[in-house]
Design an enzyme around this catalytic site. Structure first.
Site, short mmCIF file in Angstrom:
data_model
loop_
_atom_site.label_atom_id
_atom_site.label_comp_id
_atom_site.label_asym_id
_atom_site.label_seq_id
_atom_site.Cartn_x
_atom_site.Cartn_y
_atom_site.Cartn_z
N GLU A 64 31.69 37.09 28.83
CA GLU A 64 32.51 37.14 30.03
C GLU A 64 32.24 35.84 30.80
OE1 GLU A 64 33.23 40.40 33.56
OE2 GLU A 64 31.16 39.90 33.03
N GLU A 121 39.31 38.14 43.20
CA GLU A 121 38.46 39.35 43.16
C GLU A 121 37.94 39.65 44.56
OE1 GLU A 121 34.52 41.34 43.10
OE2 GLU A 121 35.06 39.31 43.71
#
Length: 228
Positions: A124, A215
């Site tokens: 990730e 985010e």
């Protein structure tokens, strides 16, 4: 996609947030949309919109509205959220040069980042362009720096244990490049980050999706971004 874990002890995350989608269906589930509309939110969804791959995930907490716009544009408005991440980009990702612009205005925890996944190995990764009250440079294992696109990025790694990922619950590594001077527009030469990571022994696998993501975690704010 749940928790910045080691790197963000207080933050749930951009990581493992949205699994890849096999179809190019751009419509939201109508039942879910109705249920979330009553709470003032947008349901989680992934797919294709105007030639760009998009991913939006929310834990359902607070009020967050994600809207796909024309071309590579999207906007997010959020208030007292739990955790969400969303954005537009590509699937698969690559060592492309990304141009983007817009505004990013978090009140509290939030990131604006190029965000993606690889498999074999399961990685990730983030190239953080701006952030709110939490500086991700505060955590992780520092590996080095890379100078590119008019700025300096600090490079970190972290490990997520038994965490959600695009392959289900797994243990995997995160790679981070964090820009020292915040911005909400410009060029991100992904090849320079990937090459810097490789020189530090941080190898990637087969690319899955890659988006310019907004985010938020336990915060409020707004973001309006266009990817070119």
């Amino acid at each position: 996609m749940v928790s910045f874990s080691y790197l963000l002890l207080a933050c749930s995350a951009i990581g493992a947030l949205a699994a890849p989608v096999e179809s190019e269906d751009t419509s939201f589930n109508e039942t879910a949309l109705h249920e979330f509309a009553e709470r003032g939110g947008t349901p989680s969804s992934t797919g294709w919109n105007n030639g760009y791959y998009y991913s939006f995930w929310t834990d359902g907490g607070g009020d967050v509205t994600y809207t796909n716009g024309a071309g590579g544009s999207y906007s997010v408005n959020w208030r007292n959220v739990g955790n969400f991440v969303g954005g537009k980009g590509w699937n698969p990702g690559s060592a492309r040069t990304i141009n983007y612009g817009g505004s990013f205005n978090p009140s509290g925890n939030g990131y604006l980042a190029v965000y993606g996944w690889t498999t074999n190995p399961l990685i990730e990764y983030y190239v953080v362009e701006s952030y709110g009250t939490y500086n991700p440079s505060s955590g992780g294992t520092f590996k080095g720096t890379v100078n590119t696109d008019g700025g300096t990025y600090n490079i970190y790694t972290a490990v997520r244990y038994n965490a959600p990922s695009i392959e289900g619950t797994k243990t995997f590594t995160q790679y981070w490049s964090v820009r020292t001077s915040k911005r909400a527009g410009g060029t991100v030469t992904m090849a320079n980050h990937f090459n810097a990571w490789s020189r530090l022994g941080m190898n990637l696998g087969t690319h899955n999706y890659q988006i310019v993501a907004t985010e938020g975690y336990q915060s409020s704010g707004s973001s309006s971004i266009t990817v070119y």
